[in-house]
Every structure is written in structure tokens, then in C-alpha cells.
Scaffold this motif. Structure first.
Motif, PDB file in Angstrom:
ATOM      1  N   ARG A  14       0.787  -1.227   0.000  1.00  0.00           N
ATOM      2  CA  ARG A  14       0.000   0.000   0.000  1.00  0.00           C
ATOM      3  C   ARG A  14       0.824   1.284   0.000  1.00  0.00           C
ATOM      4  O   ARG A  14       0.268   2.366   0.116  1.00  0.00           O
ATOM      5  N   ASP A  15       2.117   1.186  -0.133  1.00  0.00           N
ATOM      6  CA  ASP A  15       2.958   2.370  -0.212  1.00  0.00           C
ATOM      7  C   ASP A  15       2.774   3.006  -1.591  1.00  0.00           C
ATOM      8  O   ASP A  15       2.924   2.350  -2.620  1.00  0.00           O
ATOM      9  N   ARG A  16       2.441   4.279  -1.620  1.00  0.00           N
ATOM     10  CA  ARG A  16       2.123   4.968  -2.874  1.00  0.00           C
ATOM     11  C   ARG A  16       3.294   4.974  -3.853  1.00  0.00           C
ATOM     12  O   ARG A  16       3.104   4.884  -5.068  1.00  0.00           O
ATOM     13  N   GLY A  17       4.502   5.109  -3.345  1.00  0.00           N
ATOM     14  CA  GLY A  17       5.669   5.172  -4.231  1.00  0.00           C
ATOM     15  C   GLY A  17       5.861   3.894  -5.027  1.00  0.00           C
ATOM     16  O   GLY A  17       5.959   3.916  -6.259  1.00  0.00           O
ATOM     17  N   TRP A  18       5.903   2.770  -4.335  1.00  0.00           N
ATOM     18  CA  TRP A  18       6.119   1.503  -5.021  1.00  0.00           C
ATOM     19  C   TRP A  18       4.895   1.069  -5.806  1.00  0.00           C
ATOM     20  O   TRP A  18       5.004   0.426  -6.853  1.00  0.00           O
ATOM     21  N   TYR A 101       9.644   9.969   8.517  1.00  0.00           N
ATOM     22  CA  TYR A 101      10.426   8.728   8.431  1.00  0.00           C
ATOM     23  C   TYR A 101      11.741   8.959   7.701  1.00  0.00           C
ATOM     24  O   TYR A 101      12.798   8.628   8.206  1.00  0.00           O
ATOM     25  N   SER A 102      11.676   9.535   6.530  1.00  0.00           N
ATOM     26  CA  SER A 102      12.871   9.731   5.719  1.00  0.00           C
ATOM     27  C   SER A 102      12.631  10.876   4.746  1.00  0.00           C
ATOM     28  O   SER A 102      11.500  11.207   4.425  1.00  0.00           O
ATOM     29  N   THR A 103      13.711  11.439   4.238  1.00  0.00           N
ATOM     30  CA  THR A 103      13.589  12.517   3.266  1.00  0.00           C
ATOM     31  C   THR A 103      13.488  11.979   1.839  1.00  0.00           C
ATOM     32  O   THR A 103      13.242  12.747   0.917  1.00  0.00           O
ATOM     33  N   ASN A 107      10.753   4.772  -0.287  1.00  0.00           N
ATOM     34  CA  ASN A 107      11.495   4.001   0.709  1.00  0.00           C
ATOM     35  C   ASN A 107      11.107   2.532   0.603  1.00  0.00           C
ATOM     36  O   ASN A 107       9.955   2.203   0.328  1.00  0.00           O
ATOM     37  N   ASN A 108      12.077   1.654   0.832  1.00  0.00           N
ATOM     38  CA  ASN A 108      11.813   0.222   0.799  1.00  0.00           C
ATOM     39  C   ASN A 108      11.142  -0.223   2.092  1.00  0.00           C
ATOM     40  O   ASN A 108      11.507   0.246   3.168  1.00  0.00           O
ATOM     41  N   PRO A 109      10.196  -1.159   2.005  1.00  0.00           N
ATOM     42  CA  PRO A 109       9.620  -1.719   3.230  1.00  0.00           C
ATOM     43  C   PRO A 109      10.681  -2.532   3.979  1.00  0.00           C
ATOM     44  O   PRO A 109      11.417  -3.299   3.366  1.00  0.00           O
ATOM     45  N   VAL A 110      10.761  -2.339   5.293  1.00  0.00           N
ATOM     46  CA  VAL A 110      11.733  -3.077   6.107  1.00  0.00           C
ATOM     47  C   VAL A 110      11.070  -3.529   7.402  1.00  0.00           C
ATOM     48  O   VAL A 110      10.098  -2.937   7.860  1.00  0.00           O
ATOM     49  N   TYR A 111      11.620  -4.582   7.977  1.00  0.00           N
ATOM     50  CA  TYR A 111      11.163  -5.063   9.276  1.00  0.00           C
ATOM     51  C   TYR A 111      12.395  -5.432  10.083  1.00  0.00           C
ATOM     52  O   TYR A 111      13.184  -6.286   9.662  1.00  0.00           O
ATOM     53  N   ASN A 112      12.582  -4.771  11.205  1.00  0.00           N
ATOM     54  CA  ASN A 112      13.679  -5.058  12.130  1.00  0.00           C
ATOM     55  C   ASN A 112      15.048  -4.877  11.468  1.00  0.00           C
ATOM     56  O   ASN A 112      15.934  -5.712  11.610  1.00  0.00           O
ATOM     57  N   TYR A 122       9.130  -0.323   8.602  1.00  0.00           N
ATOM     58  CA  TYR A 122       8.471   0.585   7.663  1.00  0.00           C
ATOM     59  C   TYR A 122       7.726  -0.217   6.608  1.00  0.00           C
ATOM     60  O   TYR A 122       8.236  -1.196   6.080  1.00  0.00           O
ATOM     61  N   ALA A 123       6.513   0.217   6.306  1.00  0.00           N
ATOM     62  CA  ALA A 123       5.743  -0.376   5.218  1.00  0.00           C
ATOM     63  C   ALA A 123       5.280   0.693   4.230  1.00  0.00           C
ATOM     64  O   ALA A 123       5.204   0.440   3.042  1.00  0.00           O
ATOM     65  N   GLY A 124       4.973   1.894   4.709  1.00  0.00           N
ATOM     66  CA  GLY A 124       4.523   2.958   3.822  1.00  0.00           C
ATOM     67  C   GLY A 124       4.185   4.209   4.596  1.00  0.00           C
ATOM     68  O   GLY A 124       4.071   4.202   5.811  1.00  0.00           O
ATOM     69  N   GLY A 125       4.028   5.296   3.871  1.00  0.00           N
ATOM     70  CA  GLY A 125       3.690   6.569   4.496  1.00  0.00           C
ATOM     71  C   GLY A 125       4.898   7.463   4.663  1.00  0.00           C
ATOM     72  O   GLY A 125       6.034   7.063   4.435  1.00  0.00           O
ATOM     73  N   LYS A 126       4.657   8.678   5.089  1.00  0.00           N
ATOM     74  CA  LYS A 126       5.728   9.657   5.270  1.00  0.00           C
ATOM     75  C   LYS A 126       6.143   9.820   6.729  1.00  0.00           C
ATOM     76  O   LYS A 126       7.253  10.204   7.024  1.00  0.00           O
TER      77      LYS A 126
END
Length: 159
Positions: A14-18, A101-103, A107-112, A122-126
Motif C-alpha cells: 500500500r505504499d504509494r511510491g512503489w 520517516y525519511s527525506t 522508501n523500501n519496506p523493512v522489518y527489524n 516501515y511499510a509505507g507513508g511519510k
């Protein structure tokens, strides 16, 4: 069992960028199919590839990446399938704040992800919630509702 104060699910697709990248790639495949319509065998490959990209994107929109659960004494992050449960003890939390989260644009989704004294989820959003513990370790948790998450953490710490 502790009382649950806050629950939020973060979904992988659901991340708009990807999502935009996948849809542009599918659009390219459909345009290439239309342009090469007279080459029947070669053009079918573009049609199949574009359809598969759309199908995978739809599946990813409902694929849970991780779940954030705030209870009376901890923040728990449970991930997808084989990932470990991460528990952040609220007694050791010094600060919880709502920040960007980041400039970067995408951004890539990450877990731990452990990187230079920070642990990222991170999964999505600003926006993200930055949690600092007594040892100086920073947890960056991407959230669709960061203000509510910070309020839930502060409410749990007061109890």
C-alpha cells in the motif's frame, strides 16, 4: 494478558511510491502490447507480464507486513510469517515522538532493520514514530496514524 490499547496493521503493497512504480511498469507493458499488436507471439508476452504485475500488486495490497500492538507495558511488532516478535518495554522508553520517516521520495519496506544504532520498521507513508530507550537505541516505526500511536504509548506509560 495485558490490555491492548492500540493496534495498527501495516500492509506491504500500500505504499504509494512503489504502487506507482508497479502501475507504471504495467502501463508500459500494455502500451508495448498495443504497439506490437501485429507481432502476435511477441505482443502476448507484454500482455501477460502487465496482467501479472497488476495481479501481484492487488495481492500485495492485502499482504500484512507487520502489526503494531501497544499494551499496558510494551509495544509489540509482529511481522510477516517467519519474522520474530519484537517487544519494546515501555519502562525503558525515554522519549516517543512523531517525526518524518525519511527525506527520500520512495522508501523500501523493512522489518527489524538494524542500521547505525537505529532499528527500522516501515511499510509505507511519510510519518513515523521515533522511540528512544534508556540505552540510546532508537526504534523508527512507520505508521499511517503516528499521532495516535504516540498518544497510545504515552497513555500506556502513565499507567
Amino acid at each position: 494478558m495485558s490490555k491492548v490499547i492500540y493496534i495498527e496493521n501495516q500492509y506491504l503493497g500500500r505504499d504509494r511510491g512503489w504502487l506507482s512504480v508497479r502501475l507504471l511498469l504495467a502501463l508500459f507493458c500494455f502500451v508495448a502490447y498495443y504497439i506490437n499488436i501485429e507481432h502476435e507471439e511477441n505482443s502476448r508476452l507484454f500482455l501477460v507480464a502487465g496482467s501479472i504485475i497488476i495481479f501481484v500488486s492487488i495481492i500485495m495490497m492485502y499482504m500484512l507486513h507487520y502489526r503494531i500492538t501497544v499494551t499496558e507495558n510494551s509495544v509489540q511488532l509482529s511481522g510477516l510469517w517467519t519474522t520474530r516478535l519484537v517487544k519494546i518495554d515501555l519502562n525503558s522508553v525515554v522519549r516517543a515522538e512523531n517525526r518524518e520517516y525519511s527525506t527520500f521520495l520512495i522508501n523500501n519496506p523493512v522489518y527489524n532493520l538494524h542500521q547505525s544504532g537505529k532499528i527500522r520498521f516501515y511499510a509505507g507513508g511519510k510519518k513515523a514514530v521515533w522511540i528512544t530507550d534508556r540505552e540510546g537505541l532508537v526504534y523508527i516505526i512507520g505508521s499511517q496514524r503516528p499521532k495516535e500511536l504516540v498518544d497510545a504509548i504515552k497513555q500506556a506509560q502513565q499507567k
